[in-house]
Design an enzyme around this catalytic site. Sequence first.
Site, mmCIF file in Angstrom:
data_model
loop_
_atom_site.group_PDB
_atom_site.id
_atom_site.type_symbol
_atom_site.label_atom_id
_atom_site.label_comp_id
_atom_site.label_asym_id
_atom_site.label_seq_id
_atom_site.Cartn_x
_atom_site.Cartn_y
_atom_site.Cartn_z
ATOM 1 C CD GLU A 275 -2.112 1.407 2.896
ATOM 2 O OE1 GLU A 275 -2.323 2.559 3.313
ATOM 3 O OE2 GLU A 275 -2.198 0.396 3.622
ATOM 4 C CG ASP B 87 0.059 7.064 -1.436
ATOM 5 O OD1 ASP B 87 -1.020 7.497 -1.872
ATOM 6 O OD2 ASP B 87 0.876 7.773 -0.815
ATOM 7 C CG ASP C 13 -5.697 1.430 3.120
ATOM 8 O OD1 ASP C 13 -5.536 2.586 2.677
ATOM 9 O OD2 ASP C 13 -5.908 1.193 4.333
ATOM 10 C CD GLU D 117 -3.350 4.146 -1.483
ATOM 11 O OE1 GLU D 117 -3.683 5.336 -1.574
ATOM 12 O OE2 GLU D 117 -2.936 3.631 -0.424
#
Length: 229
Positions: A45, A49, A118, A121
């Site tokens: 995650e 991102d 989450d 990502e």
Amino acid sequence: MKLSGDLQAFSDRIGHEFRRPELLLRAVTHASISSPTRPDNQRLEFLGDRVLGLVMAEALLAADKAATEGQLAPRFNALVRKETCADVARQVDLGAVLKLGRSEMMSGGRRKEALLGDGMEAVIAAVYLDGGFEAARAMILRLWGKRIASVEADSRDAKTSLQEWAQARGMAPPKYVETGRSGPDHAPVFTVEVRLENGAAASARAGAKRQAEQTAAKALLERLEAGGA
């Protein structure tokens, strides 16, 4: 290892064939079910991102060569925020393949905005590690699709804009009131009404109270700007 049927179907939905299937399995594994031999998706995650951010920054610069940093920043934030990632996750039905602990499943984890965002990502990071930056970029641009083209309209934070509208006219800040709640405890649906002191009001329903507030604020703003409030 070979992907299970549901994960292979998910791989097809996002348009990436994994050479290292274990990366996708890790990307959909929540901390509630992780173990020393089954790592969760939190590190992925973190990486995803950043990959998403770079892809969106590039896309926005290419789409509008005259835009200033002040114009680009809210567009960027609208495209990478958790709500948008969760919306994309719902688009590809990520919730159906999330690996969750029993308690998280019972509390409606497959529908939770934070878990979906989450997880999306983490999937981005898995594709990046499996196929490189070009593969990750291609998937992101495909899945985010029209959101990039329409980001100017979506980049306004409706609650902030409504508060600015009220303050510019000497009004008190908008008030948000939860007027209803339905559905089971693990998947509630909230109804929220936003009110201005001049009597203007609008309401909206959503699975998260914050999203209901934003949707209600957007609806009221549109009405006010159209002169219909």
